[in-house]
Design a protein around this motif. Structure first.
Motif, short mmCIF file in Angstrom:
data_model
loop_
_atom_site.label_atom_id
_atom_site.label_comp_id
_atom_site.label_asym_id
_atom_site.label_seq_id
_atom_site.Cartn_x
_atom_site.Cartn_y
_atom_site.Cartn_z
N GLY A 191 0.83 -1.21 0.00
CA GLY A 191 0.00 0.00 0.00
C GLY A 191 0.86 1.25 0.00
O GLY A 191 2.09 1.18 0.08
N ASP A 192 0.19 2.40 -0.16
CA ASP A 192 0.87 3.70 -0.14
C ASP A 192 1.92 3.82 -1.24
O ASP A 192 2.95 4.47 -1.06
N GLU A 193 1.66 3.23 -2.38
CA GLU A 193 2.64 3.25 -3.48
C GLU A 193 2.55 4.52 -4.32
O GLU A 193 3.35 4.71 -5.24
N ALA A 249 -12.27 3.03 4.76
CA ALA A 249 -11.56 4.25 5.17
C ALA A 249 -10.19 3.93 5.78
O ALA A 249 -9.61 4.76 6.46
N ASN A 250 -9.70 2.71 5.53
CA ASN A 250 -8.31 2.40 5.90
C ASN A 250 -7.34 2.97 4.86
O ASN A 250 -6.17 3.16 5.14
N ALA A 251 -7.83 3.23 3.65
CA ALA A 251 -6.98 3.82 2.61
C ALA A 251 -7.00 5.34 2.76
O ALA A 251 -7.93 5.89 3.33
N ILE A 279 -1.97 -6.67 14.96
CA ILE A 279 -1.77 -6.59 13.51
C ILE A 279 -1.27 -5.19 13.15
O ILE A 279 -0.56 -5.00 12.18
N GLY A 280 -1.66 -4.21 13.98
CA GLY A 280 -1.33 -2.82 13.63
C GLY A 280 -2.35 -2.29 12.63
O GLY A 280 -1.99 -1.60 11.68
N THR A 281 -3.63 -2.61 12.83
CA THR A 281 -4.66 -2.16 11.88
C THR A 281 -4.85 -0.66 12.00
O THR A 281 -4.33 -0.02 12.92
N THR A 282 -5.63 -0.14 11.07
CA THR A 282 -5.93 1.30 11.11
C THR A 282 -7.03 1.61 12.13
O THR A 282 -7.40 2.76 12.30
N ARG A 283 -7.58 0.58 12.76
CA ARG A 283 -8.65 0.73 13.78
C ARG A 283 -9.90 1.38 13.20
O ARG A 283 -10.65 2.04 13.91
N ALA A 341 -7.18 -0.52 -3.62
CA ALA A 341 -6.72 0.09 -2.37
C ALA A 341 -5.72 -0.87 -1.73
O ALA A 341 -5.68 -2.05 -2.06
N GLN A 342 -4.91 -0.35 -0.82
CA GLN A 342 -3.83 -1.13 -0.19
C GLN A 342 -2.93 -1.75 -1.28
O GLN A 342 -2.85 -1.20 -2.37
N GLY A 343 -2.30 -2.87 -0.98
CA GLY A 343 -1.35 -3.43 -1.96
C GLY A 343 -1.38 -4.94 -1.94
O GLY A 343 -1.96 -5.57 -1.03
N TYR A 351 -0.74 -10.69 8.80
CA TYR A 351 -0.51 -9.24 8.78
C TYR A 351 -0.99 -8.66 7.44
O TYR A 351 -0.18 -8.25 6.60
N VAL A 352 -2.26 -8.70 7.24
CA VAL A 352 -2.88 -8.29 5.97
C VAL A 352 -4.15 -7.52 6.31
O VAL A 352 -4.57 -7.47 7.46
N THR A 353 -4.78 -6.95 5.29
CA THR A 353 -6.09 -6.37 5.50
C THR A 353 -7.13 -7.48 5.24
O THR A 353 -6.76 -8.63 4.97
N SER A 354 -8.41 -7.14 5.28
CA SER A 354 -9.42 -8.20 5.23
C SER A 354 -10.10 -8.31 3.88
O SER A 354 -11.14 -8.95 3.77
N ARG A 363 5.95 0.04 4.69
CA ARG A 363 4.88 -0.78 5.26
C ARG A 363 4.40 -0.07 6.53
O ARG A 363 5.22 0.51 7.26
N VAL A 364 3.10 -0.11 6.78
CA VAL A 364 2.56 0.44 8.04
C VAL A 364 1.98 -0.71 8.84
O VAL A 364 1.37 -1.60 8.26
N GLY A 365 2.15 -0.67 10.15
CA GLY A 365 1.61 -1.74 10.98
C GLY A 365 2.62 -2.87 11.11
O GLY A 365 3.78 -2.75 10.67
N GLY A 414 -1.59 8.86 10.39
CA GLY A 414 -0.43 9.69 10.70
C GLY A 414 0.76 8.88 11.20
O GLY A 414 1.80 9.43 11.55
N ARG A 415 0.62 7.55 11.25
CA ARG A 415 1.71 6.72 11.77
C ARG A 415 2.94 6.80 10.86
O ARG A 415 2.79 6.81 9.63
N PRO A 416 4.16 6.85 11.46
CA PRO A 416 5.35 6.80 10.59
C PRO A 416 5.38 5.46 9.87
O PRO A 416 5.11 4.42 10.48
P1 IMP Z 1 -6.86 -2.80 8.42
O1 IMP Z 1 -7.02 -2.78 6.94
O2 IMP Z 1 -7.19 -1.50 9.09
O3 IMP Z 1 -7.54 -3.98 9.06
O4 IMP Z 1 -5.29 -3.01 8.72
C1 IMP Z 1 -4.62 -4.24 8.39
C2 IMP Z 1 -3.20 -3.96 7.92
O5 IMP Z 1 -3.26 -3.31 6.65
C3 IMP Z 1 -2.40 -3.04 8.82
O6 IMP Z 1 -1.04 -3.42 8.77
C4 IMP Z 1 -2.56 -1.68 8.16
O7 IMP Z 1 -1.50 -0.81 8.48
C5 IMP Z 1 -2.55 -2.08 6.70
N1 IMP Z 1 -3.25 -1.13 5.84
C6 IMP Z 1 -4.58 -0.99 5.67
N2 IMP Z 1 -4.84 -0.02 4.77
C7 IMP Z 1 -3.65 0.45 4.36
C8 IMP Z 1 -3.28 1.45 3.39
O8 IMP Z 1 -4.10 2.10 2.73
N3 IMP Z 1 -1.94 1.64 3.25
C9 IMP Z 1 -1.02 0.92 3.94
N4 IMP Z 1 -1.32 -0.02 4.83
C10 IMP Z 1 -2.64 -0.25 5.04
#
Ligand code: IMP
Length: 433
Positions: A12-14, A37-39, A128-132, A227-229, A241-244, A276-278, A306-308
């Motif tokens: 993600g974030d490419e 809204a995680n993206a 996992i470090g999700t975006t909550r 969205a994401q990668g 360690y993935v999104t859903s 990578r975030v999370g 806002g996470r580094p």
């Molecule tokens: P979730 O999608 O909020 O459940 O987070 C699961 C994982 O995906 C965590 O490691 C997040 O940091 C990562 N993630 C989700 N959306 C993005 C994105 O848009 N960019 C980068 N990482 C993401």
């Protein structure tokens, strides 16, 4: 006509936002197909920054249909907030927005659970470090066939029943995770707010897959915005360690309800380095001054949280996997300029595990911890002219780097981005051609 999918090739974030914005010029409809809204895409409108989370990045082009596909999980309040901000800037005012009626809805208890679960597992070092943002719990509800969909937001009785049934099932989980049960008054407010949001969204809601099919039948250019990668894909990423959701190109077909035979091209987006975030494995991560420099120069901080971002060298083994998983026809390389002050640049070309050479990363969590990345190194190249519009305008070192990545990826570049602005781009192929 052409139907093109743009998909993230890393975690993600490419820089998909800029590429989608560029490609939208040629498209009639832009379809976001997964996640919620995680993206986050940072858009600059008349010098003002705006972060979109749900609306496709093509929104900056007036008159293009912006579709939120049925595979998304939509927080209605977040969406209304975004729409209001965009409309205040003169965008999305003329019926351009279409929200899939079968997309699932994120409700406050999804966010509550996401946060509780993260805190619970963080105490054991296993978050996992999700975006909550409630993404996981909303997709869980969908898979469990008790999810609330956008169409339910205008059916008060049905919505009340569904929320009550969901909370009935979830209350032991909330208790187990150490959470406080929501009061009856709180739940009533959640429902009232959701119904009010549903009412405001009513004019935008429709049959997204049918509308997209009509665009394709009319031979219009359609762009699918991932969205994401790839490495965050629920099936093929660095699980758990993935999104859903399904972040690879096939996810566009499944989530938007479009058959694979309708797709003409898949473009993968990769940065010239990796972030990578999370939590989760990131074998090329840099924990030193170079990693810091990438974060600072590349402004690698999450647009949503806002996470580094964790920063490291480009992983061609992982990228090759992304190319394979999505059947990418080519790549867009972004943020090449971020590397220009480094004395040397490295790229992971493969892995060694127990003496065996691997051309893709091992995905078993234990294996990936033990695997050793094999690096190739390149000399640094110094500043890239802001007006570089052809590969021959790049410093020799940068050109060698680009050629090496193209060779290692096995697919050609559609474009190389050398700065954040639209025109700071070396355009090489037209995905709609
Ligand atoms: P979730 O999608 O909020 O459940 O987070 C699961 C994982 O995906 C965590 O490691 C997040 O940091 C990562 N993630 C989700 N959306 C993005 C994105 O848009 N960019 C980068 N990482 C993401």
């Amino acid at each position: 006509m052409s139907v093109v999918i743009v998909v993230g090739a890393q975690w993600g974030d490419e820089g998909k936002g800029k590429v989608v914005d560029l490609f939208t010029e040629r498209a009639e409809a832009v379809v976001r197909y997964g996640g919620g809204a995680n993206a986050g895409h940072t858009l600059v409108i008349n010098g003002q920054k705006l972060v979109t989370r749900l609306v496709p990045s093509g929104v900056l082009h007036p008159g293009k249909r912006c579709v939120l596909g049925d595979g998304m999980v939509i927080d209605p309040h977040s969406l209304l907030d975004e729409v209001a901000q965009l409309q205040a800037r003169g965008l999305l005012s003329n019926g351009e927005l279409l929200v899939g009626q079968d997309a699932h809805v994120i409700l406050p208890y999804h966010r509550l659970l996401d946060g509780l679960r993260e805190d619970f597992h963080a105490a054991k070092g296993k978050a996992i470090g999700t975006t909550r943002r409630g993404i996981g719990p909303a997709y869980e509800a969908k898979a469990a066939r008790r999810g609330v969909r956008v169409r339910d937001l205008v059916r008060p009785e049905r919505l009340r029943e569904m929320v009550a049934a969901n909370l009935d099932e979830l209350s032991p989980v909330i208790a187990h995770l150490g959470g406080t049960q929501p009061s009856a008054a709180e739940v009533a407010k959640w429902i009232d707010d959701a119904l009010a949001a549903g009412d405001k969204l009513r004019p935008y809601v429709g049959d997204a897959s049918r509308v997209v099919a009509d665009y394709i039948a009319l031979r219009k250019h359609v762009l699918f915005e991932g969205a994401q990668g790839s490495l965050l894909d629920i099936d093929h990423g660095t699980y758990p360690y993935v999104t859903s959701s399904s972040t690879i190109a096939a996810g566009a077909c499944q989530s938007a309800g479009v058959g694979p035979t309708k797709i003409d091209a898949v473009v993968g987006i990769t940065k010239a380095y990796a972030t990578r975030v999370g939590g989760g494995p990131f074998p090329t991560e840099l924990h030193d001054a170079t990693g810091e420099a990438l974060r600072k120069v590349g402004q690698e901080f999450g647009a949503v949280t806002g996470r580094p971002r964790r920063c490291g060298w480009l992983d061609m083994a992982a990228l090759r996997m992304g190319v394979r998983l999505s059947g990418m026809d080519g790549l867009a390389l972004t943020k090449l300029d971020v590397l220009c002050d480094l004395p040397e640049v490295k790229v992971c070309v493969g892995y060694k595990l127990d003496g065996v050479e691997l051309d893709e990363p091992p995905l078993d969590p234990e294996d990936i911890d033990r695997a050793e990345p094999v690096f190739a190194r390149y000399d640094g190249w110094g500043p890239i002219p802001r007006d570089a519009r052809d590969l021959s305008d790049l410093p020799v070192g940068a050109r060698h780097y680009v050629e090496a990545i193209e060779r290692l990826a096995g697919v050609p570049f559609y474009l190389v981005s050398v700065g954040p602005d639209r025109d700071e781009t070396i355009a090489l192929r037209d995905p709609f051609a």
